[in-house]
Design a protein around this motif. Structure first.
Motif, PDB file in Angstrom:
ATOM      1  N   PHE A  26      -7.481   9.690   9.365  1.00  0.00           N
ATOM      2  CA  PHE A  26      -8.042   8.902   8.273  1.00  0.00           C
ATOM      3  C   PHE A  26      -6.927   8.171   7.526  1.00  0.00           C
ATOM      4  N   LEU A  27      -5.894   8.915   7.144  1.00  0.00           N
ATOM      5  CA  LEU A  27      -4.794   8.311   6.383  1.00  0.00           C
ATOM      6  C   LEU A  27      -4.084   7.241   7.199  1.00  0.00           C
ATOM      7  N   GLU A  28      -3.846   7.537   8.488  1.00  0.00           N
ATOM      8  CA  GLU A  28      -3.148   6.583   9.344  1.00  0.00           C
ATOM      9  C   GLU A  28      -3.887   5.251   9.413  1.00  0.00           C
ATOM     10  N   GLN A  29      -5.170   5.292   9.754  1.00  0.00           N
ATOM     11  CA  GLN A  29      -5.915   4.059   9.931  1.00  0.00           C
ATOM     12  C   GLN A  29      -6.272   3.399   8.602  1.00  0.00           C
ATOM     13  N   PHE A  30      -6.434   4.179   7.550  1.00  0.00           N
ATOM     14  CA  PHE A  30      -6.685   3.636   6.227  1.00  0.00           C
ATOM     15  C   PHE A  30      -5.555   2.695   5.842  1.00  0.00           C
ATOM     16  N   ASP A  31      -4.325   3.153   6.019  1.00  0.00           N
ATOM     17  CA  ASP A  31      -3.167   2.349   5.659  1.00  0.00           C
ATOM     18  C   ASP A  31      -2.957   1.194   6.632  1.00  0.00           C
ATOM     19  N   PHE A  32      -3.171   1.444   7.923  1.00  0.00           N
ATOM     20  CA  PHE A  32      -3.003   0.390   8.922  1.00  0.00           C
ATOM     21  C   PHE A  32      -3.968  -0.765   8.651  1.00  0.00           C
ATOM     22  N   PHE A  33      -5.215  -0.424   8.336  1.00  0.00           N
ATOM     23  CA  PHE A  33      -6.206  -1.471   8.090  1.00  0.00           C
ATOM     24  C   PHE A  33      -5.860  -2.264   6.835  1.00  0.00           C
ATOM     25  N   LEU A  34      -5.456  -1.570   5.771  1.00  0.00           N
ATOM     26  CA  LEU A  34      -5.109  -2.258   4.534  1.00  0.00           C
ATOM     27  C   LEU A  34      -3.962  -3.238   4.752  1.00  0.00           C
ATOM     28  N   PHE A  35      -2.987  -2.842   5.560  1.00  0.00           N
ATOM     29  CA  PHE A  35      -1.856  -3.728   5.850  1.00  0.00           C
ATOM     30  C   PHE A  35      -2.353  -4.996   6.545  1.00  0.00           C
ATOM     31  N   GLY A  36      -3.300  -4.847   7.461  1.00  0.00           N
ATOM     32  CA  GLY A  36      -3.833  -6.003   8.163  1.00  0.00           C
ATOM     33  C   GLY A  36      -4.699  -6.884   7.283  1.00  0.00           C
ATOM     34  N   PHE A  37      -5.578  -6.253   6.486  1.00  0.00           N
ATOM     35  CA  PHE A  37      -6.486  -7.040   5.656  1.00  0.00           C
ATOM     36  C   PHE A  37      -5.739  -7.798   4.568  1.00  0.00           C
ATOM     37  N   TYR A  38      -4.744  -7.157   3.974  1.00  0.00           N
ATOM     38  CA  TYR A  38      -3.984  -7.800   2.898  1.00  0.00           C
ATOM     39  C   TYR A  38      -2.674  -8.389   3.415  1.00  0.00           C
ATOM     40  N   ALA A  39      -2.655  -8.737   4.704  1.00  0.00           N
ATOM     41  CA  ALA A  39      -1.439  -9.284   5.303  1.00  0.00           C
ATOM     42  C   ALA A  39      -0.951 -10.537   4.584  1.00  0.00           C
ATOM     43  N   SER A  40      -1.862 -11.411   4.182  1.00  0.00           N
ATOM     44  CA  SER A  40      -1.466 -12.635   3.488  1.00  0.00           C
ATOM     45  C   SER A  40      -0.794 -12.313   2.156  1.00  0.00           C
ATOM     46  N   PHE A  47       7.736 -11.168   2.024  1.00  0.00           N
ATOM     47  CA  PHE A  47       8.346 -11.989   3.073  1.00  0.00           C
ATOM     48  C   PHE A  47       8.212 -13.483   2.758  1.00  0.00           C
ATOM     49  N   PRO A  48       8.920 -13.973   1.754  1.00  0.00           N
ATOM     50  CA  PRO A  48       8.841 -15.403   1.422  1.00  0.00           C
ATOM     51  C   PRO A  48       9.288 -16.253   2.607  1.00  0.00           C
ATOM     52  N   ALA A  49       8.577 -17.332   2.850  1.00  0.00           N
ATOM     53  CA  ALA A  49       8.921 -18.228   3.958  1.00  0.00           C
ATOM     54  C   ALA A  49       8.518 -19.651   3.593  1.00  0.00           C
ATOM     55  N   GLN A  50       8.847 -20.597   4.491  1.00  0.00           N
ATOM     56  CA  GLN A  50       8.586 -22.002   4.210  1.00  0.00           C
ATOM     57  C   GLN A  50       7.100 -22.313   4.136  1.00  0.00           C
ATOM     58  N   ASN A  51       6.297 -21.609   4.904  1.00  0.00           N
ATOM     59  CA  ASN A  51       4.854 -21.868   4.895  1.00  0.00           C
ATOM     60  C   ASN A  51       4.099 -20.566   5.109  1.00  0.00           C
ATOM     61  N   GLU A  52       2.785 -20.619   4.912  1.00  0.00           N
ATOM     62  CA  GLU A  52       1.947 -19.422   4.974  1.00  0.00           C
ATOM     63  C   GLU A  52       1.953 -18.789   6.353  1.00  0.00           C
ATOM     64  N   THR A  53       1.920 -19.619   7.397  1.00  0.00           N
ATOM     65  CA  THR A  53       1.897 -19.080   8.760  1.00  0.00           C
ATOM     66  C   THR A  53       3.177 -18.324   9.075  1.00  0.00           C
ATOM     67  N   ALA A  54       4.330 -18.885   8.657  1.00  0.00           N
ATOM     68  CA  ALA A  54       5.610 -18.219   8.905  1.00  0.00           C
ATOM     69  C   ALA A  54       5.670 -16.877   8.176  1.00  0.00           C
ATOM     70  N   ALA A 183      -9.604 -13.851  -7.007  1.00  0.00           N
ATOM     71  CA  ALA A 183      -8.817 -13.842  -5.769  1.00  0.00           C
ATOM     72  C   ALA A 183      -7.321 -13.902  -6.050  1.00  0.00           C
ATOM     73  N   ASP A 184      -6.915 -14.675  -7.071  1.00  0.00           N
ATOM     74  CA  ASP A 184      -5.493 -14.796  -7.394  1.00  0.00           C
ATOM     75  C   ASP A 184      -4.918 -13.468  -7.875  1.00  0.00           C
ATOM     76  N   THR A 185      -5.709 -12.718  -8.636  1.00  0.00           N
ATOM     77  CA  THR A 185      -5.251 -11.419  -9.138  1.00  0.00           C
ATOM     78  C   THR A 185      -5.095 -10.418  -8.005  1.00  0.00           C
ATOM     79  N   VAL A 186      -6.054 -10.424  -7.074  1.00  0.00           N
ATOM     80  CA  VAL A 186      -5.968  -9.539  -5.912  1.00  0.00           C
ATOM     81  C   VAL A 186      -4.727  -9.868  -5.099  1.00  0.00           C
ATOM     82  N   ALA A 187      -4.479 -11.153  -4.874  1.00  0.00           N
ATOM     83  CA  ALA A 187      -3.332 -11.581  -4.084  1.00  0.00           C
ATOM     84  C   ALA A 187      -2.012 -11.262  -4.788  1.00  0.00           C
TER      85      ALA A 187
END
Length: 435
Positions: A26-40, A47-54, A183-187
């Motif tokens: 549960f803990l493993e996948q809970f954290d893995f999923f959150l990392f993917g969903f909030y990847a942006s 990870f600041p970069a020149q553009n969103e895709t990078a 959305a801005d607060t979540v991000a």
């Protein structure tokens, strides 16, 4: 004399044992999923970069690098579990995973501490990957060893089903968060809240794991191999490990596509709302939970080979056409339909694959070989799926191109299943007879 010949104590409650063993998943996948969903959001924070895709590629790159620690964890921690026991080993893996979760949850942003931020996040991911390398294998082996006769596939399928509960809970949290906050607060900072919830869950899971009973099968073993013997045996069985990895690839790639990558795919590629992407992922978690034990139970009755080949064949034939139909005119309904199809493929195949892997690896190094096979599949293919999908879309201009990645995974599964079950016997059985 009577003490040496008396049978080992039996598991008091199999339902209780299943719940305690799978709690760490549960803990493993809970954290893995959150990392993917909030990847942006994570990409912008660390990870600041020149553009969103990078920036997104940087975040998914760290996600993948953490997974590359899985094979290392599978060998090191797998040898520990095969030597010291299933119960103690699963407690150790949970401790390492918990440290990684806390590190990521509380890490300051790049704007606050500069380059140290992505380094700290990477360390957290490496710890999680090291632990996850044996978590799934350790739990699957535990469930297989407490299974009643003729139901090994059904029992081991609950390892994967437990992960779907984590996806479900994480999706609910994300959905509530998106409804309560702009959305801005979540991000900006709200994305950390679900990670903090994960930290609060850790003590509960520790209590559950500490009451776990050792498996009768492990207690009945007359000799437990040393670490060097485990390593030597794993190396000697490299062919079984590679074939096991190939069989597991379709499970890992499909899983990370329908859970970790789908929220990003829905928002960034299909331009659907966050709520739509989350709701689809939530429903997928429910169906994944259902299809896993169905796949395990069916394969217990008709055999692993026909289920593996059927699902892999269907995935090969339908992955790209389904995604092409979806991206032509994206809607919530079409995304849900396509993900339900992939959920069916993943659940039935995964429920079967887990039983298959337990059966084809040698019993005395079962945790190490099982974990190594699955860890290689997850590290080299499964957790690479979000990065591969993003890269394919960017370089081909075809939003359906992730389908090619899933077709490749299906091809590996077909080849490996045919090799493992050639002549109606598993590779382990044939080699035992030859020896």
């Amino acid at each position: 004399m009577s003490q040496t010949t008396s049978p080992p104590p039996q598991i008091k409650s199999r339902i209780g044992a299943i719940l305690r063993a799978t709690s760490g998943n549960f803990l493993e996948q809970f954290d893995f999923f959150l990392f993917g969903f909030y990847a942006s959001a994570i990409a912008k924070a660390f990870f600041p970069a020149q553009n969103e895709t990078a920036a997104l590629l940087n975040a998914f790159g760290v996600f993948w690098l953490g997974a590359l620690m899985r094979p290392v964890g599978a060998i090191v921690l797998g040898a520990y579990i095969d030597r010291i026991g299933r119960r103690q080993g699963l407690i150790v893996t949970l401790g390492i995973m918990a440290i990684g979760t806390v590190v990521i949850a509380f890490c300051p942003t790049y704007a606050t501490i500069g380059l140290a931020a992505p380094i700290i996040v990477l360390v957290g991911r490496l710890l999680q990957g090291f632990s996850a390398g044996v978590e799934l294998g350790g739990v699957s082996v535990y469930l297989a060893e407490i299974a009643t006769p003729g139901n090994r596939g059904f029992y081991t399928s609950f390892q994967s089903s437990s992960q779907q509960v984590a996806i479900f809970v994480a999706s609910i949290l994300g959905f509530v968060l998106s409804e309560m906050m702009p959305a801005d607060t979540v991000a900006d900072w709200g994305w950390r809240i679900p990670f903090f919830v994960g930290c609060l869950i850790i003590p509960v899971i520790f209590v559950l794991r500490r009451t776990l009973e050792e498996t009768p099968e492990f207690l009945a073993m007359k000799k437990h191999p040393t670490a060097s013997e485990v390593f030597a045996s794993a190396l000697a069985n490299w062919r079984i490990v590679i074939l096991g990895m190939m069989i597991a690839v379709l499970t890992t790639t499909t899983f990370y596509f329908v859970t970790v990558y789908t929220p990003t795919f829905g928002k960034s590629v299909l331009k659907l709302s966050s709520q739509d992407a989350l709701l689809v992922t939530l429903l997928v978690a429910v169906t994944n939970f259902i299809w896993n034990p169905v796949g395990g139970a069916v394969s217990d009755r008709i055999g692993r080979k026909p289920v593996l080949l059927t699902i892999a064949g269907l995935s090969f034939l339908t992955a790209y056409p389904a995604l092409h139909w979806l991206v032509a005119e994206p809607t919530f309904g079409k995304l849900l339909a396509v993900q339900m199809m992939f959920s069916f493929y993943f659940g039935v195949y995964s429920g079967t694959m887990l039983g298959c892997l337990v059966e084809i690896v040698p019993a005395h190094v079962r945790t190490t070989c099982f974990s190594l096979a699955f860890a290689l599949a997850a590290a080299l293919f499964g957790t690479f799926t979000p990065f591969a999908s993003t890269w394919l879309i960017q370089h081909t201009g075809d939003k359906a191109s992730p389908g090619y990645w899933l077709m490749f995974a299906a091809t590996l599964g077909i080849i490996a299943a045919l090799a493992v079950y050639r002549g109606g016997r598993t590779i382990e059985t044939r080699e035992a007879v030859a020896a």
